[in-house]
Design a protein around this motif. Structure first.
Motif, mmCIF file in Angstrom:
data_model
loop_
_atom_site.group_PDB
_atom_site.id
_atom_site.type_symbol
_atom_site.label_atom_id
_atom_site.label_comp_id
_atom_site.label_asym_id
_atom_site.label_seq_id
_atom_site.Cartn_x
_atom_site.Cartn_y
_atom_site.Cartn_z
ATOM 1 N N ARG A 45 51.413 42.067 19.549
ATOM 2 C CA ARG A 45 51.423 43.159 20.512
ATOM 3 C C ARG A 45 50.343 42.921 21.556
ATOM 4 N NH1 ARG A 45 51.592 48.814 17.785
ATOM 5 N NH2 ARG A 45 49.528 48.146 17.063
ATOM 6 N N GLU A 46 50.670 43.198 22.809
ATOM 7 C CA GLU A 46 49.711 42.962 23.883
ATOM 8 C C GLU A 46 49.566 44.195 24.770
ATOM 9 O OE1 GLU A 46 50.888 39.833 26.529
ATOM 10 O OE2 GLU A 46 52.786 40.797 27.073
ATOM 11 N N PHE A 47 48.410 44.312 25.346
ATOM 12 C CA PHE A 47 48.096 45.408 26.257
ATOM 13 C C PHE A 47 48.860 45.227 27.565
ATOM 14 C CE2 PHE A 47 45.716 48.497 28.547
ATOM 15 C CZ PHE A 47 45.385 47.932 29.777
ATOM 16 N N VAL A 48 49.356 46.331 28.112
ATOM 17 C CA VAL A 48 50.062 46.303 29.393
ATOM 18 C C VAL A 48 49.307 47.103 30.459
ATOM 19 C CG1 VAL A 48 52.176 46.960 30.606
ATOM 20 C CG2 VAL A 48 52.311 46.000 28.285
ATOM 21 N N ALA A 49 49.007 48.365 30.151
ATOM 22 C CA ALA A 49 48.370 49.224 31.150
ATOM 23 C C ALA A 49 47.695 50.405 30.453
ATOM 24 C CB ALA A 49 49.393 49.733 32.160
ATOM 25 N N ALA A 50 46.713 50.987 31.150
ATOM 26 C CA ALA A 50 46.021 52.159 30.623
ATOM 27 C C ALA A 50 45.646 53.081 31.774
ATOM 28 C CB ALA A 50 44.777 51.754 29.847
ATOM 29 N N ILE A 51 45.481 54.365 31.434
ATOM 30 C CA ILE A 51 45.116 55.356 32.431
ATOM 31 C C ILE A 51 44.169 56.356 31.805
ATOM 32 C CG2 ILE A 51 47.126 56.824 31.912
ATOM 33 C CD1 ILE A 51 47.278 57.407 34.959
ATOM 34 N N SER A 52 43.186 56.779 32.560
ATOM 35 C CA SER A 52 42.219 57.750 32.068
ATOM 36 C C SER A 52 42.836 59.142 32.008
ATOM 37 C CB SER A 52 40.976 57.760 32.961
ATOM 38 O OG SER A 52 41.329 58.136 34.290
ATOM 39 N N TRP A 53 42.138 60.061 31.368
ATOM 40 C CA TRP A 53 42.677 61.401 31.168
ATOM 41 C C TRP A 53 42.967 62.104 32.498
ATOM 42 C CZ3 TRP A 53 40.214 65.780 32.984
ATOM 43 C CH2 TRP A 53 38.906 65.605 33.445
ATOM 44 N N ASN A 54 42.185 61.790 33.527
ATOM 45 C CA ASN A 54 42.324 62.472 34.814
ATOM 46 C C ASN A 54 42.982 61.592 35.883
ATOM 47 O OD1 ASN A 54 40.314 60.625 35.182
ATOM 48 N ND2 ASN A 54 38.744 62.092 35.818
ATOM 49 N N SER A 55 43.548 60.452 35.446
ATOM 50 C CA SER A 55 44.255 59.519 36.337
ATOM 51 C C SER A 55 43.352 58.805 37.338
ATOM 52 C CB SER A 55 45.377 60.220 37.115
ATOM 53 O OG SER A 55 46.310 60.805 36.251
ATOM 54 N N VAL A 56 42.050 58.972 37.204
ATOM 55 C CA VAL A 56 41.138 58.336 38.151
ATOM 56 C C VAL A 56 41.089 56.819 37.941
ATOM 57 C CG1 VAL A 56 38.703 58.112 38.773
ATOM 58 C CG2 VAL A 56 39.735 60.378 38.535
ATOM 59 N N SER A 57 41.149 56.410 36.677
ATOM 60 C CA SER A 57 41.028 54.985 36.362
ATOM 61 C C SER A 57 42.319 54.453 35.764
ATOM 62 C CB SER A 57 39.893 54.761 35.364
ATOM 63 O OG SER A 57 38.655 55.193 35.896
ATOM 64 N N THR A 58 42.725 53.302 36.248
ATOM 65 C CA THR A 58 43.878 52.604 35.674
ATOM 66 C C THR A 58 43.511 51.136 35.463
ATOM 67 O OG1 THR A 58 44.798 52.162 37.865
ATOM 68 C CG2 THR A 58 45.597 54.126 36.711
ATOM 69 N N TYR A 59 44.146 50.552 34.473
ATOM 70 C CA TYR A 59 43.902 49.155 34.128
ATOM 71 C C TYR A 59 45.245 48.493 33.841
ATOM 72 C CZ TYR A 59 39.239 51.051 33.333
ATOM 73 O OH TYR A 59 38.032 51.687 33.477
ATOM 74 N N TYR A 60 45.327 47.219 34.193
ATOM 75 C CA TYR A 60 46.578 46.489 33.992
ATOM 76 C C TYR A 60 46.299 45.093 33.458
ATOM 77 C CZ TYR A 60 48.639 50.102 36.941
ATOM 78 O OH TYR A 60 49.051 51.308 37.455
ATOM 79 N N ALA A 61 47.230 44.615 32.668
ATOM 80 C CA ALA A 61 47.204 43.202 32.296
ATOM 81 C C ALA A 61 47.532 42.377 33.528
ATOM 82 C CB ALA A 61 48.224 42.941 31.196
ATOM 83 N N ASP A 62 46.967 41.192 33.609
ATOM 84 C CA ASP A 62 47.205 40.341 34.772
ATOM 85 C C ASP A 62 48.692 40.055 34.956
ATOM 86 O OD1 ASP A 62 44.202 38.297 34.375
ATOM 87 O OD2 ASP A 62 44.519 40.253 35.322
ATOM 88 N N SER A 63 49.420 39.970 33.867
ATOM 89 C CA SER A 63 50.830 39.598 33.930
ATOM 90 C C SER A 63 51.709 40.666 34.588
ATOM 91 C CB SER A 63 51.354 39.304 32.526
ATOM 92 O OG SER A 63 51.189 40.430 31.683
ATOM 93 N N VAL A 64 51.203 41.892 34.717
ATOM 94 C CA VAL A 64 52.023 42.966 35.280
ATOM 95 C C VAL A 64 51.425 43.570 36.542
ATOM 96 C CG1 VAL A 64 52.873 43.505 32.957
ATOM 97 C CG2 VAL A 64 51.021 44.874 33.969
ATOM 98 N N LYS A 65 50.255 43.133 36.928
ATOM 99 C CA LYS A 65 49.615 43.678 38.133
ATOM 100 C C LYS A 65 50.504 43.486 39.351
ATOM 101 C CE LYS A 65 44.698 43.378 37.024
ATOM 102 N NZ LYS A 65 43.426 42.637 37.264
ATOM 103 N N GLY A 66 50.617 44.562 40.120
ATOM 104 C CA GLY A 66 51.437 44.495 41.320
ATOM 105 C C GLY A 66 52.910 44.790 41.069
#
Length: 123
Positions: A45-66
Motif C-alpha cells: 500500500r502506498e500513500f497518494v494524498a493527504a489533507i489537513s482538517w481545515n483544508s489549508v495543507s495538502t500533500y501528494y505523492a510525486d506520482s500523482v502531483k498535477g
C-alpha cells in the motif's frame, strides 16, 4: 471510532477521470486529517494524498502531483479525490484513512481505514 466508506471507483480508459468519495460516520470528522492510499496487486500500500482538517495543507505523492486533487467538505463529512489523466499504473484499490495526528504525518500510517474501492484504468 470513525467509520469510513469509499465510493466512486470503476473502470475508465487511460486519460479519463474519476472522483472518489469517502464519507465518515463520525460527527467530529472536521477534526481529522484525511488521506488517500492505494494498493496495486502484488504491491505494498502506498500513500497518494493527504489533507489537513481545515483544508489549508495538502500533500501528494510525486506520482500523482498535477493529476490528482484532494479536497474535503466538512459539512458533508466527506473527503474527495479527483483523479484526472489516469494511467494504467493508477490501477489499484484506493483506501481513505483518518488520523488525528495531522496531515503531514498521515502518510506514515493512520488508525482508521475504509474498506477500499477498486479503480481500473485500461490502456
Amino acid at each position: 471510532q470513525v467509520q469510513l466508506v469509499e465510493s466512486g471507483g470503476g473502470l475508465v480508459q487511460a486519460g479519463g477521470s474519476l472522483r472518489l468519495s469517502c464519507t465518515a460516520s463520525e460527527r467530529t470528522f472536521s477534526t481529522y486529517a484525511m488521506g488517500w492510499f492505494r494498493q496495486a496487486p502484488g504491491k505494498e500500500r502506498e500513500f497518494v494524498a493527504a489533507i489537513s482538517w481545515n483544508s489549508v495543507s495538502t500533500y501528494y505523492a510525486d506520482s500523482v502531483k498535477g493529476r490528482f486533487t484532494i479536497s474535503r467538505d466538512n459539512a458533508k463529512n466527506t473527503v474527495y479525490l479527483q483523479m484526472n489523466s489516469l494511467k494504467p499504473e493508477d490501477t489499484a484499490v484506493y483506501y481513505c484513512a483518518a488520523s488525528t495526528r495531522g496531515s503531514s504525518s498521515i502518510r506514515y500510517g493512520a488508525p482508521f481505514w475504509g474498506q477500499g474501492t477498486q479503480v481500473t484504468v485500461s490502456s
